[in-house]
Design an enzyme around this catalytic site. Sequence first.
Site, PDB file in Angstrom:
ATOM      1  N   CYS A   3      82.046  36.990  73.836  1.00  0.00           N
ATOM      2  CA  CYS A   3      82.894  37.632  74.932  1.00  0.00           C
ATOM      3  C   CYS A   3      83.091  38.949  74.163  1.00  0.00           C
ATOM      4  O   CYS A   3      82.656  39.200  72.813  1.00  0.00           O
ATOM      5  CB  CYS A   3      84.318  37.024  74.885  1.00  0.00           C
ATOM      6  SG  CYS A   3      85.322  36.835  73.525  1.00  0.00           S
ATOM      7  N   GLU A  20      83.598  31.895  67.028  1.00  0.00           N
ATOM      8  CA  GLU A  20      83.033  33.183  66.032  1.00  0.00           C
ATOM      9  C   GLU A  20      84.089  33.569  65.118  1.00  0.00           C
ATOM     10  O   GLU A  20      83.797  33.990  64.012  1.00  0.00           O
ATOM     11  CB  GLU A  20      82.533  34.127  67.105  1.00  0.00           C
ATOM     12  CG  GLU A  20      81.349  33.916  68.345  1.00  0.00           C
ATOM     13  CD  GLU A  20      82.031  33.487  69.508  1.00  0.00           C
ATOM     14  OE1 GLU A  20      83.107  32.674  69.671  1.00  0.00           O
ATOM     15  OE2 GLU A  20      81.372  34.116  70.718  1.00  0.00           O
ATOM     16  N   HIS A  61      88.704  31.868  68.894  1.00  0.00           N
ATOM     17  CA  HIS A  61      87.237  31.414  69.290  1.00  0.00           C
ATOM     18  C   HIS A  61      86.527  31.087  68.310  1.00  0.00           C
ATOM     19  O   HIS A  61      86.736  31.580  67.100  1.00  0.00           O
ATOM     20  CB  HIS A  61      86.737  32.921  69.912  1.00  0.00           C
ATOM     21  CG  HIS A  61      87.215  33.097  71.309  1.00  0.00           C
ATOM     22  ND1 HIS A  61      86.609  34.050  72.260  1.00  0.00           N
ATOM     23  CD2 HIS A  61      88.323  32.573  71.920  1.00  0.00           C
ATOM     24  CE1 HIS A  61      87.196  33.958  73.284  1.00  0.00           C
ATOM     25  NE2 HIS A  61      88.383  33.333  73.243  1.00  0.00           N
ATOM     26  N   CYS A  85      84.939  38.719  70.809  1.00  0.00           N
ATOM     27  CA  CYS A  85      83.947  38.290  69.461  1.00  0.00           C
ATOM     28  C   CYS A  85      82.822  39.184  69.187  1.00  0.00           C
ATOM     29  O   CYS A  85      82.370  39.195  68.069  1.00  0.00           O
ATOM     30  CB  CYS A  85      83.506  36.925  69.979  1.00  0.00           C
ATOM     31  SG  CYS A  85      84.806  35.553  69.954  1.00  0.00           S
TER      32      CYS A  85
END
Lengths: 169, 169
Positions: A91, A63, A61, A94
Site C-alpha cells: 500500500c 512490511e 502491516h 508500506c
Amino acid sequence: MCDGFGIMLKDDSYFMKLALNEANKASLKDEVPVGAIIVKDGMVLAKGHNLKESKNDPTAHAEIIAIKKACKKIKSWRLNGCKIYVTIEPCPMCAGAIIASRIEEVVYGVSDEKGGSFGTILNLSNVSGLNHKVNVKSNVLANECSMIIKSYFKNKREVKKCKKLTQAS
Amino acid sequence: MCDGFGIMLKDDSYFMKLALNEANKASLKDEVPVGAIIVKDGMVLAKGHNLKESKNDPTAHAEIIAIKKACKKIKSWRLNGCKIYVTIEPCPMCAGAIIASRIEEVVYGVSDEKGGSFGTILNLSNVSGLNHKVNVKSNVLANECSMIIKSYFKNKREVKKCKKLTQAS
C-alpha cells in the site's frame, strides 16, 4: 526449487514461500493474510505478518513490522542491499516505508487493485523527487498469494452467513 | 489566537504551535525537527516528534508516532473524525499512514520538495482507488515551520565546518 544434488535453491520462490508462511500466521489470528520477509545476502534478516486488528494499529502491516525488526537487528535504519518479499503489492504507507528504509528491491506476489503502490494505483518506484529508487519485481507465486487472501475473505463471508442464519432461526 | 475576552482560541495556528513545540523536542535530540499533533473534537489526542536516528527506525517519523499513540489511546486503528497537524508536508509513508488510519484532515506547515505527498511530488489525497479521502490544508505557520528546519540544517553545517577546522589545525 532444487538443484541436481537435492540442495534447496534459495531463489525468489523460496523466499516468497516463507512470506506465505507468515501470511498463514496472520490468517490464524483472523487477520488479512499478508506476510513479508527481509533478506540480505541470501539470509533472512526479519519476518513480519499483518497484525492491524490484533494490535489496533493501522501501521502494523507485515512490511512495517519486518522493516522495524530488521532495523533493530542491524542497529541501523538503512536497509541498503536488502530485498523485501511480500505476498501482496504494498500500500502507499508500506511502499513509502520501503523507500524510506533504502531497501534495494521489492518482490511481491499478487497485485492489489485497492491500494497497490508499485504499479497498480500508483507507482512509487518512479516518482521523481524521491531520494531513493527501489527495484520492483511482481507476480512471484501470484496464484498462491492470491488464493490465500481469496480463501480468507470467502471464509469470513461464510461465517457471517452462518451467524445470520443462526440468529434468524 | 485570542478572542476579545482573553480566552485562547484553539484554531489551526494554536495546534500548529503545539506541533512546532514537538519539532523543537526533536531538534534537542539532534533529529530533523518535525512534530505532529492529533486532535479530536478540539482536544489533543496524541503528540509525536521525529525519532528516526535515536531509534534507528525509518518509520519513527512524527506522524507515525502520533498515529500509533492515538490508536493506543482510543483502542482502535480507526481515527475517524481526527485531524493531524504536522510541521512539514508528509512523506509517502506518512501520507499513506494518515489515509490508512482514516484521519479526516491533515493540516501541514511547510511544503516538502523532497518528498511531500499531499501536493508537491505527488498527491495521495486524490489518487483514485484508495478507500479513504483525506482533506488537506497547507501553509499554516509555514514560515515558522520552515525556519525551524532551515535553522537545524544551518547549525549542522556550521558544526561540520568547525570540526573540519579543528581537525586541520
